[in-house]
Design a protein around this motif. Structure first.
Motif, PDB file in Angstrom:
ATOM      1  N   GLY A  99       0.814  -1.197   0.000  1.00 28.46           N
ATOM      2  CA  GLY A  99       0.000   0.000   0.000  1.00 28.46           C
ATOM      3  C   GLY A  99       0.847   1.246   0.000  1.00 28.46           C
ATOM      4  O   GLY A  99       1.995   1.231   0.462  1.00 28.46           O
ATOM      5  N   LEU A 100       0.304   2.334  -0.536  1.00 28.57           N
ATOM      6  CA  LEU A 100       1.001   3.611  -0.549  1.00 28.57           C
ATOM      7  C   LEU A 100      -0.039   4.710  -0.428  1.00 28.57           C
ATOM      8  O   LEU A 100      -0.928   4.834  -1.272  1.00 28.57           O
ATOM      9  CB  LEU A 100       1.823   3.778  -1.827  1.00 28.57           C
ATOM     10  N   VAL A 101       0.074   5.481   0.649  1.00 32.04           N
ATOM     11  CA  VAL A 101      -0.916   6.515   0.954  1.00 32.04           C
ATOM     12  C   VAL A 101      -0.200   7.844   1.161  1.00 32.04           C
ATOM     13  O   VAL A 101       0.828   7.905   1.837  1.00 32.04           O
ATOM     14  CB  VAL A 101      -1.716   6.159   2.230  1.00 32.04           C
ATOM     15  N   LEU A 102      -0.742   8.906   0.581  1.00 33.56           N
ATOM     16  CA  LEU A 102      -0.186  10.247   0.773  1.00 33.56           C
ATOM     17  C   LEU A 102      -0.716  10.840   2.073  1.00 33.56           C
ATOM     18  O   LEU A 102      -1.881  10.646   2.427  1.00 33.56           O
ATOM     19  CB  LEU A 102      -0.557  11.150  -0.400  1.00 33.56           C
ATOM     20  N   LYS A 103       0.141  11.572   2.780  1.00 30.26           N
ATOM     21  CA  LYS A 103      -0.233  12.097   4.094  1.00 30.26           C
ATOM     22  C   LYS A 103      -1.336  13.149   4.033  1.00 30.26           C
ATOM     23  O   LYS A 103      -1.989  13.412   5.044  1.00 30.26           O
ATOM     24  CB  LYS A 103       0.997  12.661   4.804  1.00 30.26           C
ATOM     25  N   ASP A 104      -1.518  13.765   2.865  1.00 25.92           N
ATOM     26  CA  ASP A 104      -2.582  14.765   2.776  1.00 25.92           C
ATOM     27  C   ASP A 104      -3.921  14.151   2.345  1.00 25.92           C
ATOM     28  O   ASP A 104      -4.880  14.868   2.074  1.00 25.92           O
ATOM     29  CB  ASP A 104      -2.183  15.901   1.834  1.00 25.92           C
ATOM     30  N   SER A 105      -3.985  12.822   2.316  1.00 31.02           N
ATOM     31  CA  SER A 105      -5.231  12.137   1.968  1.00 31.02           C
ATOM     32  C   SER A 105      -6.204  12.170   3.150  1.00 31.02           C
ATOM     33  O   SER A 105      -5.782  12.275   4.306  1.00 31.02           O
ATOM     34  CB  SER A 105      -4.964  10.674   1.600  1.00 31.02           C
ATOM     35  N   PRO A 106      -7.511  12.051   2.891  1.00 31.27           N
ATOM     36  CA  PRO A 106      -8.477  11.945   3.985  1.00 31.27           C
ATOM     37  C   PRO A 106      -8.198  10.690   4.811  1.00 31.27           C
ATOM     38  O   PRO A 106      -7.732   9.682   4.271  1.00 31.27           O
ATOM     39  CB  PRO A 106      -9.823  11.823   3.247  1.00 31.27           C
ATOM     40  N   PRO A 107      -8.450  10.728   6.110  1.00 34.36           N
ATOM     41  CA  PRO A 107      -8.175   9.573   6.970  1.00 34.36           C
ATOM     42  C   PRO A 107      -8.817   8.273   6.497  1.00 34.36           C
ATOM     43  O   PRO A 107      -8.221   7.195   6.618  1.00 34.36           O
ATOM     44  CB  PRO A 107      -8.743  10.002   8.323  1.00 34.36           C
ATOM     45  N   ASP A 108     -10.021   8.378   5.931  1.00 36.18           N
ATOM     46  CA  ASP A 108     -10.694   7.145   5.513  1.00 36.18           C
ATOM     47  C   ASP A 108      -9.984   6.475   4.337  1.00 36.18           C
ATOM     48  O   ASP A 108     -10.157   5.285   4.085  1.00 36.18           O
ATOM     49  CB  ASP A 108     -12.164   7.396   5.170  1.00 36.18           C
ATOM     50  N   GLN A 109      -9.117   7.221   3.641  1.00 37.98           N
ATOM     51  CA  GLN A 109      -8.353   6.631   2.544  1.00 37.98           C
ATOM     52  C   GLN A 109      -7.302   5.658   3.094  1.00 37.98           C
ATOM     53  O   GLN A 109      -7.068   4.597   2.532  1.00 37.98           O
ATOM     54  CB  GLN A 109      -7.683   7.714   1.705  1.00 37.98           C
ATOM     55  N   LEU A 110      -6.669   6.030   4.203  1.00 40.26           N
ATOM     56  CA  LEU A 110      -5.721   5.126   4.845  1.00 40.26           C
ATOM     57  C   LEU A 110      -6.452   3.885   5.346  1.00 40.26           C
ATOM     58  O   LEU A 110      -5.961   2.758   5.188  1.00 40.26           O
ATOM     59  CB  LEU A 110      -5.017   5.818   6.001  1.00 40.26           C
ATOM     60  N   LEU A 111      -7.610   4.069   5.933  1.00 40.76           N
ATOM     61  CA  LEU A 111      -8.366   2.921   6.434  1.00 40.76           C
ATOM     62  C   LEU A 111      -8.777   2.000   5.289  1.00 40.76           C
ATOM     63  O   LEU A 111      -8.730   0.771   5.422  1.00 40.76           O
ATOM     64  CB  LEU A 111      -9.599   3.400   7.200  1.00 40.76           C
ATOM     65  N   HIS A 112      -9.182   2.597   4.175  1.00 37.30           N
ATOM     66  CA  HIS A 112      -9.541   1.788   3.006  1.00 37.30           C
ATOM     67  C   HIS A 112      -8.329   0.998   2.528  1.00 37.30           C
ATOM     68  O   HIS A 112      -8.431  -0.190   2.202  1.00 37.30           O
ATOM     69  CB  HIS A 112     -10.059   2.683   1.888  1.00 37.30           C
ATOM     70  N   CYS A 113      -7.167   1.654   2.484  1.00 35.53           N
ATOM     71  CA  CYS A 113      -5.937   0.982   2.084  1.00 35.53           C
ATOM     72  C   CYS A 113      -5.647  -0.196   3.010  1.00 35.53           C
ATOM     73  O   CYS A 113      -5.354  -1.306   2.550  1.00 35.53           O
ATOM     74  CB  CYS A 113      -4.771   1.964   2.097  1.00 35.53           C
ATOM     75  N   LEU A 114      -5.743   0.017   4.314  1.00 39.28           N
ATOM     76  CA  LEU A 114      -5.464  -1.050   5.283  1.00 39.28           C
ATOM     77  C   LEU A 114      -6.461  -2.197   5.149  1.00 39.28           C
ATOM     78  O   LEU A 114      -6.087  -3.374   5.275  1.00 39.28           O
ATOM     79  CB  LEU A 114      -5.484  -0.487   6.702  1.00 39.28           C
ATOM     80  N   ASP A 115      -7.718  -1.862   4.893  1.00 46.02           N
ATOM     81  CA  ASP A 115      -8.723  -2.920   4.697  1.00 46.02           C
ATOM     82  C   ASP A 115      -8.380  -3.769   3.481  1.00 46.02           C
ATOM     83  O   ASP A 115      -8.471  -5.006   3.528  1.00 46.02           O
ATOM     84  CB  ASP A 115     -10.121  -2.295   4.522  1.00 46.02           C
ATOM     85  N   GLU A 116      -7.980  -3.107   2.393  1.00 42.56           N
ATOM     86  CA  GLU A 116      -7.602  -3.839   1.189  1.00 42.56           C
ATOM     87  C   GLU A 116      -6.371  -4.711   1.443  1.00 42.56           C
ATOM     88  O   GLU A 116      -6.336  -5.889   1.088  1.00 42.56           O
ATOM     89  CB  GLU A 116      -7.310  -2.851   0.048  1.00 42.56           C
ATOM     90  N   VAL A 117      -5.370  -4.115   2.066  1.00 41.96           N
ATOM     91  CA  VAL A 117      -4.119  -4.829   2.324  1.00 41.96           C
ATOM     92  C   VAL A 117      -4.343  -6.010   3.265  1.00 41.96           C
ATOM     93  O   VAL A 117      -3.776  -7.092   3.068  1.00 41.96           O
ATOM     94  CB  VAL A 117      -3.064  -3.854   2.896  1.00 41.96           C
ATOM     95  N   SER A 118      -5.158  -5.818   4.286  1.00 44.15           N
ATOM     96  CA  SER A 118      -5.391  -6.893   5.251  1.00 44.15           C
ATOM     97  C   SER A 118      -6.124  -8.072   4.631  1.00 44.15           C
ATOM     98  O   SER A 118      -6.098  -9.184   5.170  1.00 44.15           O
ATOM     99  CB  SER A 118      -6.169  -6.369   6.462  1.00 44.15           C
ATOM    100  N   HIS A 119      -6.760  -7.843   3.472  1.00 41.43           N
ATOM    101  CA  HIS A 119      -7.439  -8.924   2.747  1.00 41.43           C
ATOM    102  C   HIS A 119      -6.595  -9.438   1.579  1.00 41.43           C
ATOM    103  O   HIS A 119      -7.103 -10.099   0.669  1.00 41.43           O
ATOM    104  CB  HIS A 119      -8.799  -8.453   2.242  1.00 41.43           C
ATOM    105  N   GLY A 120      -5.312  -9.098   1.592  1.00 45.35           N
ATOM    106  CA  GLY A 120      -4.406  -9.642   0.591  1.00 45.35           C
ATOM    107  C   GLY A 120      -4.379  -8.912  -0.722  1.00 45.35           C
ATOM    108  O   GLY A 120      -3.812  -9.402  -1.704  1.00 45.35           O
ATOM    109  N   ARG A 121      -4.966  -7.707  -0.761  1.00 45.80           N
ATOM    110  CA  ARG A 121      -4.961  -6.926  -1.988  1.00 45.80           C
ATOM    111  C   ARG A 121      -3.995  -5.753  -1.864  1.00 45.80           C
ATOM    112  O   ARG A 121      -3.544  -5.427  -0.774  1.00 45.80           O
ATOM    113  CB  ARG A 121      -6.385  -6.437  -2.305  1.00 45.80           C
TER     114      ARG A 121
END
Length: 206
Positions: A99-121
């Motif tokens: 995953g790669l998230v920019l720090k100026d992204s909305p917080p829910d974008q990081l959570l979405h990234c983590l959800d995807e990553v935690s499911h192997g995506r």
């Protein structure tokens, strides 16, 4: 519960991430402020996901990614950054960043990234992903064709570390560092440590 280690040298950001994650079903197993601290605590903490700041002292997020991948560690890695150069993004992709998230992204974008990553995506910021595709289409950086361990050695050489220090960071013998360097010289067509540093910096546009 998914266990996460956060590595960032800015306490305010770490505090914000801890607050965000604690409310979202993730366990913050540890927080550290440098790449070296990640490597020191990795075996002890055994996180499922690493969130790494790209800019940190004593080994940044890219250094840690190179090192863990060169050692065969395939655990999920998410890079968190204020900005990332195209060459770094392509290298991260070649090393299997999850995953790669920019720090100026909305917080829910990081959570979405983590959800995807935690499911192997894999989840990469859309703008960065487009730049990565464009860069790959233009032809890969020769350094990106090196093995993960060789890339790790090159990155540390460019930072000015000596063979003994590189060996300590990578957990290998100093002689093994020399072997990797000779292979790198052959593959890149350079004849010395100084030439390697100049070559790598020229490719990076520095």
């Amino acid at each position: 519960m998914t266990r996460i280690m956060i590595a960032d040298d800015h306490p305010i950001i770490v505090s914000g991430l801890e607050s965000l994650l604690s409310k979202s079903g993730y366990e913050v197993a540890a927080t550290v402020a440098s790449g070296a601290a990640v490597l020191d605590k990795l075996a002890e903490v055994e996180p499922d996901i690493l969130i790494l700041d790209v800019q940190m002292p004593d080994g940044n997020g890219m250094d840690v990614l190179r090192i863990v991948r060169s050692g065969g560690d395939e655990r999920a890695v998410v890079l968190l950054t204020a900005g990332i150069e195209d060459r770094q993004a392509v290298e991260a992709g070649s090393l299997g960043v999850n995953g790669l998230v920019l720090k100026d992204s909305p917080p829910d974008q990081l959570l979405h990234c983590l959800d995807e990553v935690s499911h192997g995506r894999r989840w990469i910021d859309p703008d960065v992903a487009e730049r990565m595709r464009d860069r790959v289409g233009q032809g890969a950086n020769p350094i990106e064709n090196l093995s993960a361990r060789e890339q790790a050695v090159v990155g540390l050489v460019v930072q000015g570390l000596r063979n003994r220090e590189i060996a300590s960071m990578l957990g290998i013998a100093e002689g093994t560092v020399k072997v990797h360097l000779h292979k790198v010289y052959e593959k890149l067509g350079v004849g010395s440590r100084t030439e390697l540093v100049i070559y790598a910096r020229n490719l990076a546009g520095n």
